[in-house]
Design an enzyme around this catalytic site. Structure first.
Site, PDB file in Angstrom:
ATOM      1  N   SER A  59       0.833  -1.191   0.000  1.00  0.00           N
ATOM      2  CA  SER A  59       0.000   0.000   0.000  1.00  0.00           C
ATOM      3  C   SER A  59       0.879   1.258   0.000  1.00  0.00           C
ATOM      4  CB  SER A  59      -0.970  -0.048   1.187  1.00  0.00           C
ATOM      5  OG  SER A  59      -2.077   0.789   0.970  1.00  0.00           O
ATOM      6  N   ASP A  87      -9.609  -6.014  -4.301  1.00  0.00           N
ATOM      7  CA  ASP A  87      -9.117  -4.841  -3.586  1.00  0.00           C
ATOM      8  C   ASP A  87      -9.895  -3.604  -4.035  1.00  0.00           C
ATOM      9  OD1 ASP A  87      -7.708  -2.793  -2.389  1.00  0.00           O
ATOM     10  OD2 ASP A  87      -5.734  -3.544  -2.990  1.00  0.00           O
ATOM     11  N   HIS A 128      -7.296  -6.400  -0.300  1.00  0.00           N
ATOM     12  CA  HIS A 128      -6.158  -5.477  -0.184  1.00  0.00           C
ATOM     13  C   HIS A 128      -4.962  -6.108   0.533  1.00  0.00           C
ATOM     14  CE1 HIS A 128      -4.230  -1.573  -0.240  1.00  0.00           C
ATOM     15  NE2 HIS A 128      -4.166  -1.523   1.075  1.00  0.00           N
TER      16      HIS A 128
END
Length: 318
Positions: free
Chosen positions: A151, A253, A281
């Site tokens: 991320s 995601d 995710h």
């Protein structure tokens, strides 16, 4: 500062941090023995504790550092009952790759960070220090060290690799490609939050972009933080690496979408991009429309992620 994010409806999970799992999938297979040892990363006053998993044998082994998403994460990037970084570390080390994971500065020094910090303070400086920790070890191949970010950590992984050079390569797990405020608003709309809340944040975003937000904070963070985030060009940094990064995204995601991945594909046409079917995710399996409610269900990182990372690292280390 980041605690304010967790206290609102826009938790660190929603705003590009670690999410919890979406299924009760099996833990990644541990195919060989490895050992774990406690290590320290960085220097005073920001010393961080971590865990290094080292494969059985004498080495030297390829090495990986794991870089967290946004929010005050521990070394396992714990989210609810899930520990994705522990899954990644033990899965890779069982396949002959040493892995260093460490507690994040905003977790260990939350009070000292409350006044506001930069991307360098929150992520980059400590990650570079983690690379240096691996380079100093005789059992790690200094020419076979990789930065693996998730991320926000994925966005910054190429910059970390450049600043810690020489580094063998980078892996980007769910890297954001759009401005952070655009992703925040997209997630709010996806989650069907109240229109008045969305309108309020839209107004603050416009003030932020115009440079007139003042002392007001957006989701608990000052304007300088968001501008610093938006200024980090991961694609441009990745072009400075000796080889294109490996990019992975979970099919389910909703935080980092195909729109984000398209930015990386356009800027890095030679990069390998892998989509993991059914994964969210955190690259944990699930079904149906993804939503925050699924994040408290125990699960494990899909073994295909670990197999893909292992193959990339071994090929790139030759």
């Amino acid at each position: 500062m980041r605690r304010a994010l967790r206290g609102s409806i826009l938790t660190a999970c929603v705003v590009l941090g670690g999410c919890a799992s979406s299924s009760s999938s099996k833990a990644p297979e541990v195919a060989a023995a490895f050992r774990s040892e406690e290590v320290s990363v960085g220097k005073a006053p920001w010393v961080l504790k971590g865990t290094l998993t080292v494969p059985a044998g004498t080495g030297p082994f390829p090495g990986v550092i794991l870089v967290h998403g946004s929010g005050p994460h521990d070394r396992d990037e714990t989210a609810g009952p899930n520990k994705p970084f522990k899954d990644l570390a033990e899965g890779l080390s069982s396949r002959g790759i040493a892995v260093l994971r460490y507690d994040k500065r905003t977790k260990v020094y939350a009070q000292q960070s409350a006044a506001g910090i930069s991307m360098d303070d929150e992520v980059v400086v400590d990650a570079v220090a983690a690379v240096e920790t691996l380079k100093a070890r005789a059992d790690i191949d200094p020419k076979g060290i990789f930065v693996v970010g998730h991320s926000l950590g994925a966005l910054l992984a190429p910059e970390i690799a450049v600043r810690a050079a020489p580094v063998a390569g980078a892996v980007l797990l769910a890297p954001p490609g759009r401005a952070p405020w655009d992703i925040i608003l997209a997630q709010l709309r996806y989650l069907e939050q109240p229109p008045e809340l969305i309108a309020s944040i839209e107004k603050d975003v416009e003030l932020l972009k115009a440079g007139t937000l003042g002392d007001k904070k957006l989701l608990g963070a000052p304007a300088a933080y968001w501008r610093d985030w938006a200024s980090r060009d991961g694609v441009a940094m990745a072009t400075k690496l000796a080889r294109p990064p490996l990019i992975l995204r979970g099919e389910r995601d909703y935080q980092v979408t195909e729109e984000d991945v398209a930015v990386w594909k356009k800027g890095l046409p030679r990069a390998e991009v892998v989509t993991i079917p059914g994964a969210n995710h955190l690259f944990i399996q699930g079904t149906g429309k993804p939503n925050p409610a699924e994040y408290q269900t125990p699960g494990h990182v899909d073994a295909r992620v670990i197999d893909t990372l292992s193959a990339f690292i071994r090929t790139s280390s030759r």
